[in-house]
Scaffold this active site. Structure first.
Site, short mmCIF file in Angstrom:
data_model
loop_
_atom_site.label_atom_id
_atom_site.label_comp_id
_atom_site.label_asym_id
_atom_site.label_seq_id
_atom_site.Cartn_x
_atom_site.Cartn_y
_atom_site.Cartn_z
N ASP A 112 -12.41 -3.46 11.56
CA ASP A 112 -11.53 -2.48 12.19
C ASP A 112 -12.36 -1.34 12.77
OD1 ASP A 112 -11.86 -2.13 9.25
OD2 ASP A 112 -10.97 -0.16 9.64
N ASP A 146 0.86 -1.18 0.00
CA ASP A 146 0.00 0.00 0.00
C ASP A 146 0.90 1.23 0.00
OD1 ASP A 146 -2.35 1.77 0.48
OD2 ASP A 146 -3.31 -0.12 1.03
N GLU A 169 -9.66 3.30 -5.33
CA GLU A 169 -9.35 4.67 -4.91
C GLU A 169 -8.26 5.33 -5.76
OE1 GLU A 169 -10.67 4.69 -0.28
OE2 GLU A 169 -8.68 3.89 -0.66
N TRP A 190 -16.52 -3.05 -1.57
CA TRP A 190 -16.36 -2.35 -0.30
C TRP A 190 -17.33 -1.18 -0.19
CZ3 TRP A 190 -14.95 2.86 0.04
CH2 TRP A 190 -14.43 3.45 -1.12
N HIS A 215 -2.77 3.42 -4.77
CA HIS A 215 -2.15 3.03 -3.50
C HIS A 215 -0.72 2.57 -3.75
CE1 HIS A 215 -5.52 3.54 -0.75
NE2 HIS A 215 -6.31 2.95 -1.63
#
Length: 767
Positions: free
Chosen positions: A401, A194, A310, A376, A246
């Site tokens: 999380d 990442d 993203e 997601w 990322h």
């Protein structure tokens, strides 16, 4: 055993009559048939039968099978006299694959246990069930006679494990794998790269781990060991390396592969950043192929995750060479450029006999149909994936999380249960709303409240960028309508009024600012068209299952388990068990047992919280004081959704160097004590039983007494001084309390006490 656990394991109803309860298992098997009698085993020895031709192959599986570790010695025996008879139809390759047969039949008689399965992986799932039965046995090593027939609903039942944001060592990986096996999970999705780091050592591009990892990475030998260890537990390991976004760690190590933005060091902040790989550069595809070649040598699974989420496309927009490349290839926009890149990557993966997985953003008509797309963003995105003919996975709603109530995850079906089709006969209210988040853009939407054909209230909620939600959880009040929907944020309670309103919304236990205002009503025809469109979509792709996600911005090795357990058992049940397994109260009854059971497999959720308590006190703290502080922690919960993330951002602590040394960072996600109290209040409200009223009052009196006598101890924890005062006020107030914006810490206790006070008023008016 705690008072709460004893209470949950009790099998007496309000009147004292015994009620048959399902076994204390999670996930719940497909079918359980109780038989007469019991089988008594001993801890000293277990004799096992398995066909001799499989015994050598079973060595590694048996070494790591938690069930067999209940016994001091385990020996082979002939079928007639063995206590455990294993009948496996076919022994497959050591590495599990998608769609292997994991079914099993477990027959416990008064004489022996017979475990039948088609494969050794089904045998392992039967072992997991036996382990839980032994743990919850009222008499040690005594099992009730029964027959269990079991098979999973979904073939893909996973956990994403982020070892990048905060490096999580191999000991954490293996402990988590043992927990996954105990819950019949079968995929370990290892997020390895990442913006903040590259965590796998590769020979082809050594600067990735030399320059972009702070020296914290997994070696090839460690990865191979993990893959073998996971396989012995029946778990597939699926790696993820993130491209083309990322990619800060890649661009830092090899800037020539980037699209423009250059970096001076490792990215320390959390978020979405500009560095992207350059799709017009042939060397980028050479890089991808070299990485894939090495990863496929380490990870034998047929799937490889390429991220793909993203994308901040500013570098692509501003790079002249990339713009010329797009024109040459007739790529109309950066979405088309992204799809072009993904097609090239998919072809590389196919060359190495791998199928591509990517997040929602990779979805494009030109992708190879064997691509698996992971959502997601939400159910609306998963529906679009299926409608486009792709297989999908669901992760939205399983982000562990984030603190969330377990019931929210439990209601989140990968394929929602088909209920009766709703249609409206009357539009009652149509309002626009804006929910203001602490970070990021506001949530904007429309609410249409209507009466269905049965004259019951329902609502259609449309949220910009997130699709539509239909709910029948609508309560009419004097000033408007209160409705509850499960969104990607969590269980979301919003109010729309007959006039303009600024009543706050709640995401789980956490209030958020919200404004709503009535608008001109939709026509009945327009509403029914929207309802029909939402409920009647044609989907050709299948849902393979889902994955819980454990992103590590606010997680370290000292807090990892507090987010995993016990909630992951309920999510595992959602993936394994029948869609009709929806009784939330029974789920919580069993979850309390799993909270203790997880400790058997090395779960450190209780240890991690106790350790943090000790670090905040002086060396003279006693075990009795720690026990009292642990009891106080049951009155509070961390704020839900991404509130803790957003608050860290506002404090300028949303980065790698921020201290994660607060109690809230390891606070148990949900108070099971308050949940059980709520269920008892529900029982009382329905029956107005005097015995229940007495029991509830005794519980509140006990809480008051505890709070009164431990003020000085609790206020030694600076973080708890304000919650203490709020709890004290709520417990002694006779009237319902307004739930103030306190970041959720005591909101659930206040809500529980308000329900209790309401029930007292209702029952007193009846009597």
């Amino acid at each position: 055993m705690t008072y709460f656990l004893r209470l949950l394991m009790c099998v007496l109803c309000v009147t004292g009559t015994a009620i048959a309860k399902p076994p204390l298992l999670m996930p719940m098997p497909a079918s359980v048939t109780n038989l007469d009698g019991q089988l008594q085993l001993t801890s000293s020895h277990l004799s096992v039968y398995l066909d001799e031709k499989y015994r050598s192959s079973s060595k590694l599986l048996f070494e790591n099978a938690a069930f067999l570790k209940n016994f001091t010695s385990v020996t082979w025996q002939d079928k007639r006299s063995a206590q455990l008879k294993l009948e496996v139809a076919a022994w497959l390759d050591d590495i599990p694959r998608l769609d292997i047969d994991e079914s099993y039949q477990l027959i416990i008689s008064t004489e022996a246990i017979t475990l039948k399965s088609q494969t050794q992986f089904g045998m392992l799932r039967g072992f997991a069930t036996l382990n839980q039965l032994l743990f919850s046995a009222k008499t040690p090593y005594q099992l009730n006679a029964m027959t269990i027939n079991d098979t999973p609903t979904y073939p893909w039942r996973g956990l994403l494990f982020d070892g990048v944001r905060h490096f999580l060592p191999i000991s954490d990986v293996k402990r988590t794998l043992r927990g996954l096996a105990s819950a019949k999970m079968n995929v370990f999705h290892w997020h390895l790269t990442d913006d903040q780091g590259w965590r796998v050592a590769l020979k082809s591009y050594p600067k990735l781990h030399q320059v972009a990892s702070d020296g914290l990475f997994y070696t090839a030998e460690e990865i191979k060991d993990v893959v073998a260890y996971a396989a012995s537990l029946g778990i597939r390991v699926v790696p993820e390396f993130d491209v083309p976004g990322h990619a800060s760690s890649i661009v830092l190590a090899y800037p020539e592969l980037g699209s423009g933005t250059r970096l001076d060091g490792i990215e320390r902040r959390w978020g979405v950043f500009r560095p992207l790989l350059d799709p017009s550069n042939p060397n980028v595809y050479r890089f991808v192929e070299d990485v894939v070649k090495e990863l496929t040598a380490l990870f034998p699974d047929h799937y490889l995750h390429i991220g793909g989420d993203e994308i901040d496309d500013r570098d692509w927009q501003e790079n002249t060479q990339i713009q010329l490349f797009m024109a040459k290839h007739k790529l109309s926009d950066t979405h088309a450029l992204h799809a072009y890149f993904n097609q090239r990557v998919a072809n590389i993966l196919a060359k190495y006999n791998r199928k591509m997985i990517g997040w929602d953003e990779v979805l494009h008509p030109n992708l190879p149909k064997q691509t698996l797309v992971q959502s997601w963003r939400g159910h609306h995105s998963l529906a679009a994936i299926q409608e486009a003919g792709f297989d999908g996975l669901l992760s939205s709603g399983f982000y562990i999380d984030q603190p969330q109530w377990t019931s929210y995850h439990y209601r989140n079906h990968p394929e929602p249960i088909k209920s009766k089709t709703l249609s409206a006969k009357e539009v009652i209210n149509h309002s626009a709303f804006t929910l203001t988040r602490l970070k990021g853009s506001s949530v904007n939407g429309k609410v249409t409240v209507f009466r269905d054909t049965q004259s019951l209230l329902a609502a259609l909620v449309s949220i910009e960028g997130k699709g539509r939600f239909i709910t029948d959880q609508v309560l009419q009040t004097e000033h408007g309508f209160e409705l509850l929907i499960d969104t990607w944020m969590g269980p979301t309670k919003i109010f729309v009024g007959k006039t303009k309103s600024d009543r706050p919304a709640f995401v789980g236990n956490t209030p958020y600012e919200m404004q709503s205002e009535p608008e001109n009503k939709l026509s009945l025809r327009a509403l029914n068209n929207a309802l029909q469109d939402e409920q009647g979509k044609d989907k050709s792709g299948r849902v393979l299952g889902g994955e819980a996600t454990l992103w590590a911005e606010l997680l370290t090795t000292e807090s990892l388990d507090t987010r995993l357990w016990p909630r992951l058992y309920a999510i595992a049940e959602r993936f394994w068990s029948s869609k009709t397994q929806v009784d939330e109260r029974d789920m919580y009854r069993r979850l309390a047992v799993m909270d203790e059971f997880a400790l058997l497999h090395g779960g450190k959720h209780k240890q991690q919280f106790s350790a943090r308590l000790k670090t905040l006190l002086d060396d003279n703290v006693t075990q009795d004081e720690i026990a009292k502080l642990l009891k106080f922690s049951e009155f509070i919960e961390p704020a839900h959704y991404y509130t803790l993330h957003h608050l860290a951002y506002l404090r300028n602590e949303y980065h790698y160097g921020a201290p994660l040394d607060k109690l809230v960072d390891v606070l148990p996600v949900e108070s099971l004590m308050l949940r059980e109290f709520d269920y008892s209040v529900d029982d009382y409200m329905q029956t107005c039983s005097k015995s229940l009223e007495t029991s509830l009052q005794l519980q509140v009196d006990e809480w008051r007494d505890f709070i009164k006598h431990n003020k000085r101890l609790i206020e030694r924890i600076t973080e708890w001084q304000n919650p203490y005062l709020q709890i004290e006020h709520a417990l002694w107030s006779k009237e319902p309390q307004l739930i103030i914006n306190n970041n959720g810490t005591v909101a659930q206790l206040v809500a529980s006490l308000n329900r209790y006070k309401k029930a007292l008023k209702i029952c007193s008016s009846i009597t």
